[in-house]
Write a protein that holds these residues in place. Structure first.
Motif, PDB file in Angstrom:
ATOM      1  N   ASP A  46       0.764  -1.229   0.021  1.00 13.97           N
ATOM      2  CA  ASP A  46      -0.033  -0.055  -0.082  1.00 13.97           C
ATOM      3  C   ASP A  46       0.930   1.220   0.042  1.00 13.97           C
ATOM      4  OD1 ASP A  46      -2.804   0.455  -0.020  1.00 13.97           O
ATOM      5  OD2 ASP A  46      -2.875   0.794   2.062  1.00 13.97           O
ATOM      6  N   HIS A  48       0.490   5.222  -0.436  1.00 16.12           N
ATOM      7  CA  HIS A  48      -0.320   6.286  -0.612  1.00 16.12           C
ATOM      8  C   HIS A  48       0.325   7.748  -0.504  1.00 16.12           C
ATOM      9  CE1 HIS A  48      -3.685   3.761   0.086  1.00 16.12           C
ATOM     10  NE2 HIS A  48      -3.631   3.445   1.327  1.00 16.12           N
ATOM     11  N   HIS A  81      -2.034   6.198   6.710  1.00 15.02           N
ATOM     12  CA  HIS A  81      -1.350   4.986   6.787  1.00 15.02           C
ATOM     13  C   HIS A  81      -0.426   4.898   5.388  1.00 15.02           C
ATOM     14  CE1 HIS A  81      -4.968   3.612   4.802  1.00 15.02           C
ATOM     15  NE2 HIS A  81      -4.274   2.656   4.010  1.00 15.02           N
ATOM     16  N   ASP A 113      -9.248   4.268  -3.705  1.00 13.94           N
ATOM     17  CA  ASP A 113      -8.498   3.330  -3.044  1.00 13.94           C
ATOM     18  C   ASP A 113      -8.199   2.206  -3.648  1.00 13.94           C
ATOM     19  OD1 ASP A 113      -6.911   2.876  -0.710  1.00 13.94           O
ATOM     20  OD2 ASP A 113      -8.916   2.525   0.635  1.00 13.94           O
TER      21      ASP A 113
END
Ligand SMILES: [Zn+2]
Length: 196
Positions: A46, A48, A81, A113
């Motif tokens: 992940d 971001h 996060h 997302d």
């Protein structure tokens, strides 16, 4: 050819992280132990930007763990996060990486997302994972990592839809919400998924 897909074993999803999954660290030894059984091992991460729309902090009056509509898609608002380049975004130092051939990053588009390791939630863009696996002749994938009820589940559902024989590694994953995971497990089984 059989592949192991290790989903998001990143510091922010582990105890002490900003979006930690309870006991998430307990699965790492098992994941390290099984990697050598697979022809191919890949990981997802992940990743971001700071202004990502999945962060409650980027919405006026955004409340974490509530759901809102973002660009027409239901979006759970998360604490910040896995911000690109941060310690929280790093794969855990406890995760053995010498078998991991490639890391597929996701969640880089601020507008949408990306729970699945294959596509973003709007299916606007592929991460390239499917092409990578197919080019290597992979027919079967086993999925492990965090969290069971989100990124592992959606990666597994996409794998089924893409035609892979698909299993979730039961002891290689932990959910954020046990009840939610129970329901999603049933959905996965209905679509032809299994557990190993
Ligand atoms: Zn995320």
């Amino acid at each position: 050819m059989k592949a192991l897909v290790i989903v998001d074993i990143q510091n922010d999803f582990l105890p002490g992280g900003s979006l930690s999954v309870d006991f998430g660290d307990e699965i790492i030894d098992l994941i390290n132990g099984i990697q050598s059984r697979y022809n191919i091992v890949v990981a997802t991460q992940d990743w971001h930007p700071l202004d990502h729309q999945s962060f409650a902090s980027n919405h006026v009056d955004g409340v974490v763990f509530t759901t809102t509509l973002v660009n027409g898609i239901d979006q759970v608002l998360w604490p910040d996060h896995c911000v690109q380049g941060s310690y929280g975004a790093e794969l855990s130092s406890k995760l053995k990486q010498h078998h991991i051939q490639a890391v597929f990053r996701k969640g880089m588009d601020i507008r949408v997302d990306s729970y699945s390791g294959f596509f973003d939630n709007g299916r606007l863009r592929s991460t390239g994972l499917d092409g990578f696996l197919k080019e290597q002749g992979v027919r079967e994938v086993h999925i492990c990592g965090l969290a069971a009820d989100f990124c592992v589940f959606y990666t597994a559902m996409d794998a089924l839809e893409l035609g892979y024989k698909t299993a979730i590694v039961s002891k290689g994953t932990k959910p954020i919400d046990k009840d939610m995971y129970r329901n999603k497990k049933e959905l996965f089984i209905q679509q032809g998924g299994t557990f190993v």
